[in-house]
Design an enzyme around this catalytic site. Sequence first.
Site, PDB file in Angstrom:
ATOM      1  N   ARG A  14     111.508 -72.735  -0.550  1.00 47.38           N
ATOM      2  CA  ARG A  14     111.450 -73.889   0.338  1.00 47.38           C
ATOM      3  C   ARG A  14     111.081 -75.138  -0.462  1.00 47.38           C
ATOM      4  O   ARG A  14     110.145 -75.107  -1.257  1.00 47.38           O
ATOM      5  CB  ARG A  14     110.411 -73.663   1.440  1.00 47.38           C
ATOM      6  CG  ARG A  14     110.652 -74.489   2.680  1.00 47.38           C
ATOM      7  CD  ARG A  14     109.881 -73.956   3.847  1.00 47.38           C
ATOM      8  NE  ARG A  14     110.281 -72.612   4.245  1.00 47.38           N
ATOM      9  CZ  ARG A  14     109.817 -71.982   5.317  1.00 47.38           C
ATOM     10  NH1 ARG A  14     108.939 -72.575   6.092  1.00 47.38           N
ATOM     11  NH2 ARG A  14     110.219 -70.769   5.620  1.00 47.38           N
ATOM     12  N   SER A  98     113.184 -73.335   8.403  1.00 48.94           N
ATOM     13  CA  SER A  98     112.445 -72.906   9.579  1.00 48.94           C
ATOM     14  C   SER A  98     111.914 -74.099  10.367  1.00 48.94           C
ATOM     15  O   SER A  98     112.679 -74.933  10.826  1.00 48.94           O
ATOM     16  CB  SER A  98     111.318 -71.967   9.156  1.00 48.94           C
ATOM     17  OG  SER A  98     110.670 -71.402  10.262  1.00 48.94           O
ATOM     18  N   HIS A  99     110.594 -74.205  10.508  1.00 48.12           N
ATOM     19  CA  HIS A  99     109.977 -75.256  11.325  1.00 48.12           C
ATOM     20  C   HIS A  99     109.631 -76.495  10.516  1.00 48.12           C
ATOM     21  O   HIS A  99     109.077 -77.448  11.068  1.00 48.12           O
ATOM     22  CB  HIS A  99     108.697 -74.706  11.956  1.00 48.12           C
ATOM     23  CG  HIS A  99     107.670 -74.283  10.942  1.00 48.12           C
ATOM     24  ND1 HIS A  99     107.736 -73.060  10.325  1.00 48.12           N
ATOM     25  CD2 HIS A  99     106.598 -74.927  10.418  1.00 48.12           C
ATOM     26  CE1 HIS A  99     106.727 -72.958   9.470  1.00 48.12           C
ATOM     27  NE2 HIS A  99     106.027 -74.074   9.506  1.00 48.12           N
ATOM     28  N   LYS A 108     115.689 -67.552   2.926  1.00 45.40           N
ATOM     29  CA  LYS A 108     114.985 -66.306   3.200  1.00 45.40           C
ATOM     30  C   LYS A 108     115.916 -65.174   2.777  1.00 45.40           C
ATOM     31  O   LYS A 108     117.081 -65.151   3.184  1.00 45.40           O
ATOM     32  CB  LYS A 108     114.635 -66.182   4.684  1.00 45.40           C
ATOM     33  CG  LYS A 108     113.679 -67.254   5.181  1.00 45.40           C
ATOM     34  CD  LYS A 108     113.369 -67.076   6.662  1.00 45.40           C
ATOM     35  CE  LYS A 108     112.387 -68.125   7.142  1.00 45.40           C
ATOM     36  NZ  LYS A 108     112.040 -67.973   8.584  1.00 45.40           N
ATOM     37  N   ASP A 241     111.515 -72.233  17.288  1.00 45.08           N
ATOM     38  CA  ASP A 241     111.426 -73.093  16.113  1.00 45.08           C
ATOM     39  C   ASP A 241     112.824 -73.321  15.550  1.00 45.08           C
ATOM     40  O   ASP A 241     113.825 -72.910  16.148  1.00 45.08           O
ATOM     41  CB  ASP A 241     110.464 -72.513  15.069  1.00 45.08           C
ATOM     42  CG  ASP A 241     110.926 -71.193  14.475  1.00 45.08           C
ATOM     43  OD1 ASP A 241     111.868 -70.586  15.006  1.00 45.08           O
ATOM     44  OD2 ASP A 241     110.341 -70.772  13.458  1.00 45.08           O
ATOM     45  N   ASP A 243     114.760 -72.224  13.102  1.00 47.49           N
ATOM     46  CA  ASP A 243     115.684 -71.114  12.842  1.00 47.49           C
ATOM     47  C   ASP A 243     115.587 -70.037  13.901  1.00 47.49           C
ATOM     48  O   ASP A 243     116.176 -68.959  13.762  1.00 47.49           O
ATOM     49  CB  ASP A 243     115.467 -70.534  11.442  1.00 47.49           C
ATOM     50  CG  ASP A 243     114.066 -69.977  11.228  1.00 47.49           C
ATOM     51  OD1 ASP A 243     113.133 -70.414  11.941  1.00 47.49           O
ATOM     52  OD2 ASP A 243     113.890 -69.123  10.343  1.00 47.49           O
ATOM     53  N   ASP A 245     113.456 -67.884  14.887  1.00 52.02           N
ATOM     54  CA  ASP A 245     112.928 -66.536  14.667  1.00 52.02           C
ATOM     55  C   ASP A 245     111.557 -66.363  15.298  1.00 52.02           C
ATOM     56  O   ASP A 245     110.994 -65.267  15.285  1.00 52.02           O
ATOM     57  CB  ASP A 245     112.903 -66.178  13.179  1.00 52.02           C
ATOM     58  CG  ASP A 245     111.946 -67.029  12.369  1.00 52.02           C
ATOM     59  OD1 ASP A 245     111.517 -68.093  12.860  1.00 52.02           O
ATOM     60  OD2 ASP A 245     111.637 -66.644  11.226  1.00 52.02           O
ATOM     61  N   ARG A 246     110.993 -67.431  15.839  1.00 53.37           N
ATOM     62  CA  ARG A 246     109.751 -67.291  16.601  1.00 53.37           C
ATOM     63  C   ARG A 246     109.902 -68.002  17.933  1.00 53.37           C
ATOM     64  O   ARG A 246     110.668 -68.964  18.055  1.00 53.37           O
ATOM     65  CB  ARG A 246     108.551 -67.813  15.821  1.00 53.37           C
ATOM     66  CG  ARG A 246     108.476 -69.304  15.691  1.00 53.37           C
ATOM     67  CD  ARG A 246     107.161 -69.740  15.059  1.00 53.37           C
ATOM     68  NE  ARG A 246     107.255 -69.886  13.628  1.00 53.37           N
ATOM     69  CZ  ARG A 246     106.208 -70.072  12.840  1.00 53.37           C
ATOM     70  NH1 ARG A 246     104.994 -70.106  13.341  1.00 53.37           N
ATOM     71  NH2 ARG A 246     106.363 -70.216  11.535  1.00 53.37           N
ATOM     72  N   HIS A 328     105.409 -64.705  15.724  1.00 55.15           N
ATOM     73  CA  HIS A 328     106.442 -63.834  15.154  1.00 55.15           C
ATOM     74  C   HIS A 328     106.233 -62.428  15.730  1.00 55.15           C
ATOM     75  O   HIS A 328     105.109 -61.927  15.773  1.00 55.15           O
ATOM     76  CB  HIS A 328     106.327 -63.760  13.627  1.00 55.15           C
ATOM     77  CG  HIS A 328     106.903 -64.944  12.918  1.00 55.15           C
ATOM     78  ND1 HIS A 328     108.262 -65.122  12.778  1.00 55.15           N
ATOM     79  CD2 HIS A 328     106.316 -65.994  12.305  1.00 55.15           C
ATOM     80  CE1 HIS A 328     108.484 -66.245  12.104  1.00 55.15           C
ATOM     81  NE2 HIS A 328     107.328 -66.795  11.808  1.00 55.15           N
TER      82      HIS A 328
END
Length: 451
Positions: A14, A98-99, A108, A241, A243, A245-246, A328
């Site tokens: 990142r 992500s966020h 990832k 978020d 992407d 994933d949460r 998550h």
Amino acid sequence: MGDLTKIFKAYDVRGVVPGEFDERIAEAVGTAFAEVTQARSLVIAHDMRASSGPLAAAFARGATSRGADVVNAGLGSTDMLYYASGSLGLPGVMFTASHNPARYNGMKMCRAGAVPIGSTTGLGEIRDRAAELLESGLGGTPGAGTVTEQDVLAGYAAHLKTLVDLSGVRPLKVVVDAGNGMGGYTVPEVFAGLPVELTPLYFELDGSFPNHEANPLEPANLVDLQKAVVEQGADVGIAFDGDADRCWVIDERGESVSPSAITALVATRELARHPGATIIHNLITSKGVPEIVREHGGVPVRTRVGHSFIKAEMAHTGAVFGGEHSAHYYFRDFWFADSGMLAALHVLAALGGQERPLSELLGRYSRYAASGEINSEVADQAAALETVRWAFTGREGVTFDELDGLTVDGRDWWFNLRPSNTEPLLRLNAEAADEEKMAAVRDEVLAALRS
């Protein structure tokens, strides 16, 4: 090498684009990924950020230069990439930050079956090899491997709906805030056919995040969703978020729901399907989580914070489910990977399977008063932790452990203080039987810490 050391984190890559992370680096990492994993084929996907598609294409150039064939799934959420890796049996790479704010991007990575690649399981080797390639020249044979496009969205949505029984769900009014992130792409497909009246907020894919950052852990980013839930008279609100994933849940009153309560809810549902199973929770989830797991016949196992620790412990124990206080949620039937969308479907199934409002349904899973995470900047993390330890040493009934930072347990209260891996911060989470006791513990820790 210094630049790569900065952007390669414990679990992912990142950095700021293009200052820290650009297409040349992505191509070098793609080359290194193919060499280190020895993958003959792999799958990639990317989020909606303007830089994500070009970075993914550069990565593919590097991987194909070493003879690897690349399946490009195109736009997708991180858990959609995990689905592709699991269902196709291929290593995978997701291009997302992500966020994080718009100026960031990253990667990832996972092996076949969505097995995570972290600093101790190959990410360090990929970093070092990429650094060598950047120094010596990328080389390789352009076009030695192939790139093929494959849409996996429909398969991903269909698979998720085989993992949750949604047959008895009553009609629900649901507000979803995608934050201009990938939830705006996946939610319509996943929710299709469900008895849901959907009110979408910020479903337009826009990596500049014109409305608010796609980070539901920040309360300011939930305000629009909370307002919409109340105004619409909705049964539930869900925020994803960047992407997707949460997920974060808002009840019908517009109140934020603790991820610990969602962890406990999903755990009981999974234990009903798998009696006696193991449930993973990280050490900053409410102590109500292991209590509830035991009450429902399950075996709770406590882990460090971080997805690599959760996934490794799930694989080791065969746990059916794992939850983190960062929203998550991990599922054995989803290749031990995390999926915010799957957690959201569990919430809809639980809520829609009975007539009570969400606040009443979740009341039984919220037993204690929690501080939330409080960050303090310190010059010396180790010295600050020792100061706090001594402040609580010698008290009757107080115990200490160092599984992840410092956890101090006083029977009817506890707190965890752990260092950030990337910033000079200590992160405090405190919990007690009531608000007054929690506030007293929180304030005492902060006074010792900041003195």
